[in-house]
Write a protein that holds these residues in place. Structure first.
Motif, mmCIF file in Angstrom:
data_model
loop_
_atom_site.group_PDB
_atom_site.id
_atom_site.type_symbol
_atom_site.label_atom_id
_atom_site.label_comp_id
_atom_site.label_asym_id
_atom_site.label_seq_id
_atom_site.Cartn_x
_atom_site.Cartn_y
_atom_site.Cartn_z
ATOM 1 N N PHE A 128 0.816 -1.214 0.000
ATOM 2 C CA PHE A 128 0.000 0.000 0.000
ATOM 3 C C PHE A 128 0.850 1.265 0.000
ATOM 4 C CE2 PHE A 128 -3.336 -2.667 2.473
ATOM 5 C CZ PHE A 128 -3.713 -3.303 1.307
ATOM 6 N N ASP A 129 1.805 1.349 0.921
ATOM 7 C CA ASP A 129 2.651 2.546 1.010
ATOM 8 C C ASP A 129 3.538 2.692 -0.221
ATOM 9 O OD1 ASP A 129 1.607 3.344 3.425
ATOM 10 O OD2 ASP A 129 3.159 2.363 4.619
ATOM 11 N N VAL A 130 4.002 1.573 -0.745
ATOM 12 C CA VAL A 130 4.854 1.602 -1.942
ATOM 13 C C VAL A 130 4.084 2.219 -3.109
ATOM 14 C CG1 VAL A 130 6.050 0.149 -3.627
ATOM 15 C CG2 VAL A 130 6.219 -0.386 -1.188
ATOM 16 N N ILE A 131 2.874 1.733 -3.346
ATOM 17 C CA ILE A 131 2.050 2.252 -4.436
ATOM 18 C C ILE A 131 1.699 3.719 -4.189
ATOM 19 C CG2 ILE A 131 -0.233 2.056 -5.520
ATOM 20 C CD1 ILE A 131 0.095 -1.021 -5.210
ATOM 21 N N GLY A 132 1.404 4.054 -2.948
ATOM 22 C CA GLY A 132 1.098 5.440 -2.605
ATOM 23 C C GLY A 132 2.244 6.383 -2.926
ATOM 24 N N ARG A 133 3.465 5.957 -2.649
ATOM 25 C CA ARG A 133 4.628 6.805 -2.944
ATOM 26 C C ARG A 133 4.791 7.013 -4.444
ATOM 27 N NH1 ARG A 133 8.970 7.231 1.299
ATOM 28 N NH2 ARG A 133 10.201 7.817 -0.516
ATOM 29 N N LEU A 134 4.558 5.968 -5.236
ATOM 30 C CA LEU A 134 4.649 6.115 -6.692
ATOM 31 C C LEU A 134 3.579 7.071 -7.212
ATOM 32 C CD1 LEU A 134 5.289 2.433 -7.796
ATOM 33 C CD2 LEU A 134 6.916 4.314 -7.828
ATOM 34 N N GLU A 135 2.377 6.923 -6.693
ATOM 35 C CA GLU A 135 1.290 7.797 -7.134
ATOM 36 C C GLU A 135 1.581 9.251 -6.774
ATOM 37 O OE1 GLU A 135 -2.400 4.597 -7.074
ATOM 38 O OE2 GLU A 135 -2.003 5.764 -5.262
ATOM 39 N N GLU A 136 2.137 9.489 -5.582
ATOM 40 C CA GLU A 136 2.502 10.853 -5.172
ATOM 41 C C GLU A 136 3.541 11.454 -6.105
ATOM 42 O OE1 GLU A 136 3.881 10.687 -1.141
ATOM 43 O OE2 GLU A 136 1.918 10.042 -0.375
#
Length: 198
Positions: A128-136
């Protein structure tokens, strides 16, 4: 497409004169998702790894639930290279999975055209956090679900919902130990990046 083998003689480390384009791709994912394995399986050169033996001190800060048998971990990055054809080369940068090493991501993402998120369905929550960082960061990515022997299987649409991914983000199944499967993940990323420019 022509792919040179990773077991090629050491003289193949030099790029062909015909190479016109080099693309930086980052391989990300949670701790123990198989990033080092993927880079190593697909690289046509001997991959650079920064794996170190895990110690008891790390047990206090790293969540090893689900990967208790893991004995080494990446502490800086992995690096490999694959020639897609005579003109296009991908440089692969694997990131460390633990949050305490995420400060390294800033440099690793600089100049990256896209990313592969390697997912382990036994520990989906670490994605979840990994994908969130990419999206940011606005980095385009594909999701590769790594097949571990004891991984629970889920339909792609269930995974899409659990990861809260838009319909256009590709999800592919893979075995990071397989050169062909890892290559197919990278090709899925290249097709996705191409579609974004169309």
């Amino acid at each position: 497409m022509d792919f040179r083998g990773s077991d090629a003689p050491s003289g193949v480390d030099v790029l062909a004169d015909s190479v016109a384009t080099a693309v930086k791709v980052v391989i990300v994912g949670g701790f123990g998702a198989g990033k080092t394995t993927l880079v190593g399986s697909v690289s046509e050169i001997r991959p650079l790894t920064t794996e170190e033996t895990m110690t008891r001190a790390g047990e206090e800060v790293d969540d090893v639930a689900g990967v208790e048998r893991k004995t080494v971990t990446t502490v800086a990055m992995d690096f490999g290279r694959i020639s897609i054809n005579d003109e296009l080369v991908l440089y692969l940068f694997g990131t460390p999975g633990q949050q305490r090493f995420w400060f390294l991501w800033n440099g690793l993402f600089e100049g990256a055209l896209g990313a592969v998120v390697l997912v382990d369905t036994r520990r989906l929550e670490v994605s979840f956090d990994v994908i969130g960082r990419l999206e940011e960061r606005g980095v385009p990515f594909v999701v590769a679900v790594n097949a571990f022997p004891d991984s629970p299987g889920h339909p792609v649409e269930e995974l899409r919902g659990a990861l809260d991914l838009p319909d256009e983000v590709p999800i592919v199944l893979c075995d990071a130990r397989s050169r062909e499967s890892s290559r197919d993940v990278l090709l899925a990323l290249m097709r996705y990046l191409y579609s974004l420019t169309s």
